[in-house]
Design a protein around this motif. Structure first.
Motif, PDB file in Angstrom:
ATOM      1  N   GLN A 152      -1.853 -37.611 -23.158  1.00  0.00           N
ATOM      2  CA  GLN A 152      -1.401 -36.175 -22.851  1.00  0.00           C
ATOM      3  C   GLN A 152      -1.119 -36.090 -21.483  1.00  0.00           C
ATOM      4  N   LYS A 153      -1.497 -36.679 -20.519  1.00  0.00           N
ATOM      5  CA  LYS A 153      -1.307 -36.556 -19.127  1.00  0.00           C
ATOM      6  C   LYS A 153       0.127 -36.964 -18.622  1.00  0.00           C
ATOM      7  N   LYS A 186       3.110 -32.371 -27.673  1.00  0.00           N
ATOM      8  CA  LYS A 186       1.611 -32.009 -28.002  1.00  0.00           C
ATOM      9  C   LYS A 186       0.992 -32.778 -28.999  1.00  0.00           C
ATOM     10  N   LEU A 187       0.144 -33.672 -28.348  1.00  0.00           N
ATOM     11  CA  LEU A 187      -0.513 -34.762 -29.288  1.00  0.00           C
ATOM     12  C   LEU A 187      -1.623 -34.197 -30.178  1.00  0.00           C
ATOM     13  N   SER A 188      -2.087 -33.042 -29.718  1.00  0.00           N
ATOM     14  CA  SER A 188      -3.183 -32.437 -30.719  1.00  0.00           C
ATOM     15  C   SER A 188      -2.755 -32.082 -32.138  1.00  0.00           C
ATOM     16  N   ASP A 189      -1.344 -31.873 -32.130  1.00  0.00           N
ATOM     17  CA  ASP A 189      -0.566 -31.550 -33.352  1.00  0.00           C
ATOM     18  C   ASP A 189      -0.106 -32.698 -34.062  1.00  0.00           C
ATOM     19  N   LEU A 190      -0.317 -33.988 -33.416  1.00  0.00           N
ATOM     20  CA  LEU A 190       0.334 -35.312 -33.989  1.00  0.00           C
ATOM     21  C   LEU A 190      -0.928 -35.768 -34.878  1.00  0.00           C
ATOM     22  N   TYR A 241      -2.942 -38.185 -37.749  1.00  0.00           N
ATOM     23  CA  TYR A 241      -3.036 -39.463 -38.022  1.00  0.00           C
ATOM     24  C   TYR A 241      -2.215 -40.066 -39.028  1.00  0.00           C
ATOM     25  N   TYR A 242      -1.697 -41.326 -38.659  1.00  0.00           N
ATOM     26  CA  TYR A 242      -0.484 -41.714 -39.542  1.00  0.00           C
ATOM     27  C   TYR A 242       0.773 -40.939 -39.528  1.00  0.00           C
ATOM     28  N   HIS A 243       1.164 -40.111 -38.546  1.00  0.00           N
ATOM     29  CA  HIS A 243       2.481 -39.654 -38.312  1.00  0.00           C
ATOM     30  C   HIS A 243       2.986 -40.232 -36.708  1.00  0.00           C
ATOM     31  N   VAL A 244       4.073 -39.857 -36.706  1.00  0.00           N
ATOM     32  CA  VAL A 244       4.963 -40.263 -35.415  1.00  0.00           C
ATOM     33  C   VAL A 244       5.568 -39.168 -34.875  1.00  0.00           C
ATOM     34  N   ILE A 245       5.616 -39.168 -33.471  1.00  0.00           N
ATOM     35  CA  ILE A 245       6.751 -38.248 -32.771  1.00  0.00           C
ATOM     36  C   ILE A 245       8.026 -39.357 -32.387  1.00  0.00           C
ATOM     37  N   PRO A 246       9.052 -39.365 -33.249  1.00  0.00           N
ATOM     38  CA  PRO A 246      10.300 -40.026 -33.322  1.00  0.00           C
ATOM     39  C   PRO A 246      10.728 -40.535 -31.918  1.00  0.00           C
TER      40      PRO A 246
END
Lengths: 370, 130
Positions: free
Chosen positions: A163-164, A169-173, A175-180
């Motif tokens: 996150q740094k 926003k990684l807290s919204d990602l 498990y078993y999903h991607v940010i393309p």
């Protein structure tokens, strides 16, 4: 060591050298079996955060109209239920029900899928799929392994570390999903919340030319959290404690996901996939062998391919066995007849000519607290 | 780097000879090569061992390796502490990580072992076996 010159090098090879990795030949790749030491690295990932070079993994894209129809034929799990950015773990099967490979499929769009396949199987998998791709006009299957670097950041402090470096926003990602598409330290990446350790974490894809910069940025960001580079030795003990299968050990061309206890990742009734009849038969009529976990009762370390015996008679084989650092026990996974799989059942493992007692326990050996 | 008062084998065991007895273990080089040691299997007190033959087994996370007796004789002491704390072989191989004490049946065998200078060269050259 002089043989290392002939090995394939990942885009992060210089980092192995810089961070003092013990580089070995791993299926033709020059990769570190360890950095600080397997046990210390293992603990680091369980308690803090560790960084892995996993660029040896294979990647492929499947694009075009018919991409879904093609993949529905190739893999044993129903992908029609996927939504964009979702990741499924699944299998390529032979008509016999044995496994060509296990893989991760990411849906990026209706006509856009991204596959991550095992390093040692990349060429085999792509050749296997190419045999069938012609039946689906408009589908383009492309092996992009050489154009893709992949790093894995794993451990309870992985999110804080990453996150740094990103505004995503990684807290919204989930498990078993991607940010393309996400910038990490200014570098174009795809972030996948997946891993092979039993911990929370990410697998991050980028262009090979950016891999060393990404590695260094993550190491720096993770410094305050106690980050360490992690080698293949701990990668294996971590995945093993979490009972995540390794192709070539828990699965192979004769052994598929039903034997391996992975039926929840299979859609046996799905029409038209390769291996359907054999898989349905295994589900309906049962399998000849089943994967179990066991712990040693007597002193000894079980290892890959050691014999499982009962009353002196061979009944199965160990797929993976090791000292499990988090449990501080010697444990293993083995194929045995279905009649021998009850929790608490005892059998022997033959270790250096002696039959040593072991007891069936529940898998996985380790599960993280959510 | 290696204790001067010990004798060494090509297979990376040491023997500290004191009055007819040899305290034996694996060298710092062997321990380093193996990595984190998680299991040690040693003979029982009273067992006979033969120079050049396996007397025990060490296992690291990744590897299984035999330990070869530097000299022949009878095992008179075994370091049972290694059962519960095998990693001592990594942290102090030539001290608390000792494995067995052999009462030598043929003390002349010790003369065939390497001195510290020869062993240092052997290990530096990559050390062959282990």
């Amino acid at each position: 060591m002089d043989d290392l010159a002939n090995l394939k090098k990942t885009p992060n090879y210089d980092m192995h050298v810089k961070y003092g990795g013990k580089v070995v030949d791993f299926g033709g790749w020059a990769l570190s079996v360890q950095f600080a030491g397997i046990l210390e690295e293992h603990r680091t990932v369980r308690e803090k955060v560790g960084l892995f070079d996993v660029s040896h993994m294979g990647e492929a894209t499947v694009k075009g109209p018919g991409a879904l129809a093609f993949l529905q034929k190739m893999v044993s799990r129903d992908l029609s239920t996927m939504h964009d950015t979702q990741v499924y773990y699944t299998h390529l099967l032979y008509p016999t029900g044995g496994a060509v490979d296990d893989l991760m499929v990411t849906k990026l769009g209706d006509e856009d899928y991204y596959l991550v396949i095992n390093a040692s199987n990349t060429d085999k998998d792509v050749a296997w799929m190419k045999q069938y791709v012609g039946e689906f006009p408009g589908v383009e299957l492309k092996n992009i392994s050489a154009d893709t670097a992949e790093l894995a950041l794993q451990g309870p402090l992985a999110e804080k570390t990453l996150q740094k470096l990103t505004s995503a926003k990684l807290s919204d990602l989930k498990y078993y999903h991607v940010i393309p598409q996400a910038k990490v330290a200014g570098i174009d990446t795809m972030i996948s919340r997946t891993g092979y350790t039993g911990e929370d974490g990410f697998e991050i894809m980028c262009a090979p030319k950016d891999a060393n910069n990404l590695w260094e940025a993550i190491m720096q960001a993770g410094q305050e959290f106690g980050i360490k580079p992690i080698g293949l030795g701990a990668r294996d003990t971590l995945r093993f404690e979490a009972a995540m299968p390794l192709y070539g050990q828990e699965m192979d061309e004769n052994t598929g996901p039903i034997e391996a206890g992975l039926q929840r990742f299979v859609s046996p009734e799905k029409p038209g996939y390769i291996g359907r009849e054999a898989t349905l038969k295994k589900v309906d009529e049962g399998v000849a062998k089943k994967l179990v976990g066991f712990e040693m009762v007597d002193r000894g370390v079980p290892r890959h391919n050691y014999k499982v015996k009962k009353n002196g008679k061979e009944i199965g084989y160990v797929t993976t066995g090791s000292y499990a650092p988090t449990l501080d026990k010697n444990v293993g996974m083995a194929y045995v007849p279905p009649t021998e799989t009850a929790i608490g059942n005892e059998f022997d493992i033959e270790i250096r000519g002696r039959d040593l007692k072991a007891r069936v326990v529940k898998l996985p050996f380790y599960k993280r607290k959510k | 780097m290696y204790p001067k008062d010990m004798k060494y084998t090509e297979t990376h065991e040491y023997a500290k000879i004191e009055g007819g007895k040899a305290t034996c273990g694996i060298t710092a080089y062997a321990a380093e090569q193996l990595g984190d040691i998680v299991f040690v299997e040693l003979p029982a007190v009273g067992a006979a061992v033969t120079a050049g033959k396996p007397f025990g087994v060490v296992e690291s996370v990744k590897a299984v390796s035999d330990c070869y007796a530097p000299v022949s004789g009878k095992v008179v002491k075994v370091n049972d502490k290694l059962n519960d704390d095998p990693v001592v072989v990594n942290s102090d191989p030539h001290g608390a990580g000792w494995m067995i004490v052999i009462e030598m049946s043929n003390p002349g065998e010790a003369d065939k072992l390497m001195g510290v200078d020869a062993y240092e060269k052997h290990a530096a050259a990559g050390g062959g076996h282990h």
